[in-house]
Design a protein around this motif. Structure first.
Motif, PDB file in Angstrom:
ATOM      1  N   PRO A   1       0.834  -1.206   0.000  1.00 25.70           N
ATOM      2  CA  PRO A   1       0.000   0.000   0.000  1.00 25.70           C
ATOM      3  C   PRO A   1       0.866   1.252   0.000  1.00 25.70           C
ATOM      4  N   ASP A   2       0.505   2.202  -0.847  1.00 26.57           N
ATOM      5  CA  ASP A   2       1.337   3.396  -1.041  1.00 26.57           C
ATOM      6  C   ASP A   2       0.501   4.652  -0.804  1.00 26.57           C
ATOM      7  N   GLY A   3       0.166   5.395  -1.867  1.00 27.55           N
ATOM      8  CA  GLY A   3      -0.588   6.625  -1.727  1.00 27.55           C
ATOM      9  C   GLY A   3      -2.007   6.374  -1.245  1.00 27.55           C
ATOM     10  N   ALA A   4      -2.588   7.378  -0.580  1.00 27.73           N
ATOM     11  CA  ALA A   4      -3.938   7.238  -0.025  1.00 27.73           C
ATOM     12  C   ALA A   4      -4.545   8.621   0.194  1.00 27.73           C
ATOM     13  N   PHE A   5      -5.860   8.668   0.309  1.00 19.38           N
ATOM     14  CA  PHE A   5      -6.545   9.909   0.673  1.00 19.38           C
ATOM     15  C   PHE A   5      -7.869   9.576   1.327  1.00 19.38           C
ATOM     16  N   TYR A   6      -8.490  10.588   1.931  1.00 24.38           N
ATOM     17  CA  TYR A   6      -9.823  10.440   2.504  1.00 24.38           C
ATOM     18  C   TYR A   6     -10.807  11.202   1.650  1.00 24.38           C
ATOM     19  N   SER A   7     -11.908  10.543   1.262  1.00 24.93           N
ATOM     20  CA  SER A   7     -12.962  11.176   0.480  1.00 24.93           C
ATOM     21  C   SER A   7     -14.061  11.657   1.420  1.00 24.93           C
ATOM     22  N   ALA A   8     -14.162  12.978   1.578  1.00 25.00           N
ATOM     23  CA  ALA A   8     -15.201  13.529   2.446  1.00 25.00           C
ATOM     24  C   ALA A   8     -16.599  13.282   1.880  1.00 25.00           C
ATOM     25  N   SER A   9     -16.723  13.313   0.550  1.00 20.70           N
ATOM     26  CA  SER A   9     -18.046  13.144  -0.052  1.00 20.70           C
ATOM     27  C   SER A   9     -18.549  11.706   0.075  1.00 20.70           C
ATOM     28  N   LEU A  10     -17.636  10.740   0.014  1.00 22.76           N
ATOM     29  CA  LEU A  10     -18.022   9.332   0.108  1.00 22.76           C
ATOM     30  C   LEU A  10     -17.819   8.750   1.501  1.00 22.76           C
ATOM     31  N   LYS A  11     -17.126   9.534   2.364  1.00 20.51           N
ATOM     32  CA  LYS A  11     -16.809   9.084   3.730  1.00 20.51           C
ATOM     33  C   LYS A  11     -16.048   7.762   3.717  1.00 20.51           C
ATOM     34  N   LEU A  12     -15.097   7.685   2.799  1.00 24.79           N
ATOM     35  CA  LEU A  12     -14.267   6.494   2.642  1.00 24.79           C
ATOM     36  C   LEU A  12     -12.801   6.898   2.578  1.00 24.79           C
ATOM     37  N   ALA A  13     -11.936   6.030   3.088  1.00 21.73           N
ATOM     38  CA  ALA A  13     -10.500   6.157   2.850  1.00 21.73           C
ATOM     39  C   ALA A  13     -10.153   5.295   1.653  1.00 21.73           C
ATOM     40  N   VAL A  14      -9.259   5.790   0.807  1.00 24.10           N
ATOM     41  CA  VAL A  14      -8.929   5.126  -0.455  1.00 24.10           C
ATOM     42  C   VAL A  14      -7.421   4.907  -0.510  1.00 24.10           C
ATOM     43  N   VAL A  15      -7.008   3.645  -0.719  1.00 20.65           N
ATOM     44  CA  VAL A  15      -5.588   3.268  -0.652  1.00 20.65           C
ATOM     45  C   VAL A  15      -5.173   2.594  -1.951  1.00 20.65           C
ATOM     46  N   MET A  16      -4.010   3.015  -2.502  1.00 24.70           N
ATOM     47  CA  MET A  16      -3.438   2.387  -3.689  1.00 24.70           C
ATOM     48  C   MET A  16      -2.475   1.283  -3.261  1.00 24.70           C
ATOM     49  N   ASN A  17      -2.728   0.063  -3.691  1.00 23.68           N
ATOM     50  CA  ASN A  17      -1.839  -1.063  -3.420  1.00 23.68           C
ATOM     51  C   ASN A  17      -0.945  -1.262  -4.638  1.00 23.68           C
ATOM     52  N   ALA A  18       0.300  -0.757  -4.550  1.00 24.63           N
ATOM     53  CA  ALA A  18       1.149  -0.586  -5.728  1.00 24.63           C
ATOM     54  C   ALA A  18       1.447  -1.891  -6.448  1.00 24.63           C
ATOM     55  N   LYS A  19       1.939  -2.887  -5.734  1.00 22.33           N
ATOM     56  CA  LYS A  19       2.341  -4.129  -6.387  1.00 22.33           C
ATOM     57  C   LYS A  19       1.144  -5.020  -6.713  1.00 22.33           C
ATOM     58  N   ALA A  20       0.081  -4.910  -5.938  1.00 24.53           N
ATOM     59  CA  ALA A  20      -1.125  -5.695  -6.222  1.00 24.53           C
ATOM     60  C   ALA A  20      -1.908  -5.118  -7.389  1.00 24.53           C
ATOM     61  N   GLY A  21      -1.769  -3.813  -7.611  1.00 24.11           N
ATOM     62  CA  GLY A  21      -2.546  -3.159  -8.659  1.00 24.11           C
ATOM     63  C   GLY A  21      -4.008  -3.026  -8.306  1.00 24.11           C
ATOM     64  N   THR A  22      -4.294  -2.916  -7.004  1.00 25.81           N
ATOM     65  CA  THR A  22      -5.678  -2.813  -6.545  1.00 25.81           C
ATOM     66  C   THR A  22      -5.874  -1.557  -5.718  1.00 25.81           C
ATOM     67  N   VAL A  23      -7.146  -1.206  -5.546  1.00 22.22           N
ATOM     68  CA  VAL A  23      -7.545  -0.072  -4.722  1.00 22.22           C
ATOM     69  C   VAL A  23      -8.407  -0.593  -3.583  1.00 22.22           C
ATOM     70  N   SER A  24      -8.041  -0.253  -2.347  1.00 24.98           N
ATOM     71  CA  SER A  24      -8.839  -0.637  -1.187  1.00 24.98           C
ATOM     72  C   SER A  24      -9.684   0.546  -0.744  1.00 24.98           C
ATOM     73  N   GLU A  25     -11.002   0.358  -0.708  1.00 24.82           N
ATOM     74  CA  GLU A  25     -11.899   1.350  -0.125  1.00 24.82           C
ATOM     75  C   GLU A  25     -12.158   0.921   1.319  1.00 24.82           C
ATOM     76  N   ILE A  26     -11.927   1.825   2.252  1.00 25.76           N
ATOM     77  CA  ILE A  26     -11.970   1.485   3.671  1.00 25.76           C
ATOM     78  C   ILE A  26     -12.989   2.354   4.396  1.00 25.76           C
ATOM     79  N   ASP A  27     -13.806   1.716   5.234  1.00 18.24           N
ATOM     80  CA  ASP A  27     -14.667   2.438   6.164  1.00 18.24           C
ATOM     81  C   ASP A  27     -13.787   2.818   7.348  1.00 18.24           C
ATOM     82  N   PRO A  28     -13.437   4.116   7.504  1.00 21.99           N
ATOM     83  CA  PRO A  28     -12.481   4.477   8.555  1.00 21.99           C
ATOM     84  C   PRO A  28     -13.032   4.315   9.971  1.00 21.99           C
TER      85      PRO A  28
END
Length: 336
Positions: A122-149
């Motif tokens: 997991p590398d870059g990430a941000f929090y989406s205020a509009s969606l109330k989700l944290a969003v994480v880039m998994n660099a080697k997996a090539g996936t995006v994790s949406e997280i309920d903080p």
């Protein structure tokens, strides 16, 4: 309240003068804040608590901004990349690259509140205020994790491509993420979880940092070959390439002052990009910083930038230089 026309004209003139003054200011390095040794990656300012957080090799460096000094580090992280203050809380979300997890830390006590497993690296990430989700880039997996903080749990995984770097939320629920392996922007819809078409960044090599300016609808990617790629987020087309310094790893947006900054660590410069005007975005100058200053964060209240770096020793043949022990510091760049 009704305003007299003459009073209104004076107010308008004052606003115009203030705007012109702000536009003419040039940033300059005005100080530095010492910190503990170790590698570093992204940084974030939490204006609600007057803190700067810097992702480090094994922990998070905390800096008291009013006092300009480092506080005790928090967390036990396996190579942290992104540090994301969660708005309205005293919780910090940290990506932990070497054990494929995301940690949640209490910034008051430094205690770990919880963690969740994500994709590989997991590398870059941000929090989406509009969606109330944290969003994480998994660099080697090539996936995006949406997280309920609040629950500290992954609620959805979106499959894109390996090589993901820094992400941004664009118009609505759109996601854009630099892919440093493919030299393109990956896209997805965070609301539906559906991946979109990639955007080729022709002429841009190994894009890393990324910013989105909502007013102009433009994305700016920092490229490792001395370029910045400007993409229209609505048409999803590459608009232009800008000449910047060498070795960038972040694009720092100052939306209120209509500027973007790209710290270029190989050159030790800070490229300044104007977001408004007939030919915007355009590079309007560069500030001398220090070698190694490649990431950073903005305090939106003051316009000050904070750029982590260190002094560097001589590099053996074929190897990268290493930081000199005891020299890690954060440069303070102020509007002069």
């Amino acid at each position: 309240m009704r305003i007299h026309p003459l009073t209104a004209s004076y107010a308008g003139l004052a606003l115009l003068m203030a705007t012109a003054a702000a536009a003419s200011t040039t940033p300059a390095v005005t100080g530095h804040i010492a910190g503990p040794d170790g590698g570093w990656d992204y940084a974030s300012v939490d204006p609600a608590h007057d803190r700067l957080y810097v992702a480090r090799s094994t922990s998070v460096t905390v800096i008291d901004l009013p006092k300009g000094k480092a506080l005790p580090s928090i967390g036990a992280i396996a190579h942290s990349h992104a540090v994301v203050p969660l708005p309205g809380t005293s919780t910090l979300m940290v990506t932990s690259g070497h054990d494929d997890s995301v940690r949640f830390l209490d910034t008051r006590s430094g205690r770990e509140l919880g963690r969740t497993a994500v994709g590989k690296d997991p590398d870059g990430a941000f929090y989406s205020a509009s969606l109330k989700l944290a969003v994480v880039m998994n660099a080697k997996a090539g996936t995006v994790s949406e997280i309920d903080p609040k629950a500290m749990k992954v609620v959805r995984t979106i499959t894109l491509k390996p090589g993901l770097e820094y992400p941004q939320q664009g118009p609505g629920s759109s996601l854009f993420a630099n892919n440093e392996d493919e030299n393109e922007l990956e896209t997805a819809d965070l609301a539906t979880g559906k991946p979109g078409k990639s955007i080729a960044l022709t002429g841009c090599e190994a894009p890393s940092g990324l910013a989105y300016d909502a007013r102009s609808g433009m994305l700016i990617s920092a490229c490792d070959n001395g370029k910045a790629a400007v993409v229209d987020a609505r048409s999803r087309k590459l608009v232009k390439l800008l000449d910047i310094g060498q070795g960038p790893d972040a694009v720092i947006l100052d939306a209120a002052r209509r500027k973007a900054y790209i710290p270029c660590g190989r050159d030790g410069t800070l490229s300044i990009i104007a977001l408004d005007g007939a030919r915007a975005p355009r590079v309007t100058g560069a500030v001398k910083t220090e070698p190694g200053a490649r990431t950073g964060a903005l305090d939106p209240r003051t316009g000050k930038l904070y750029l982590p770096t260190a002094k560097w020793g001589a590099a053996p043949a074929g190897q990268r230089p290493k930081p000199v022990p005891g020299t890690f510091h954060v440069l303070v760049v102020s509007l002069s």
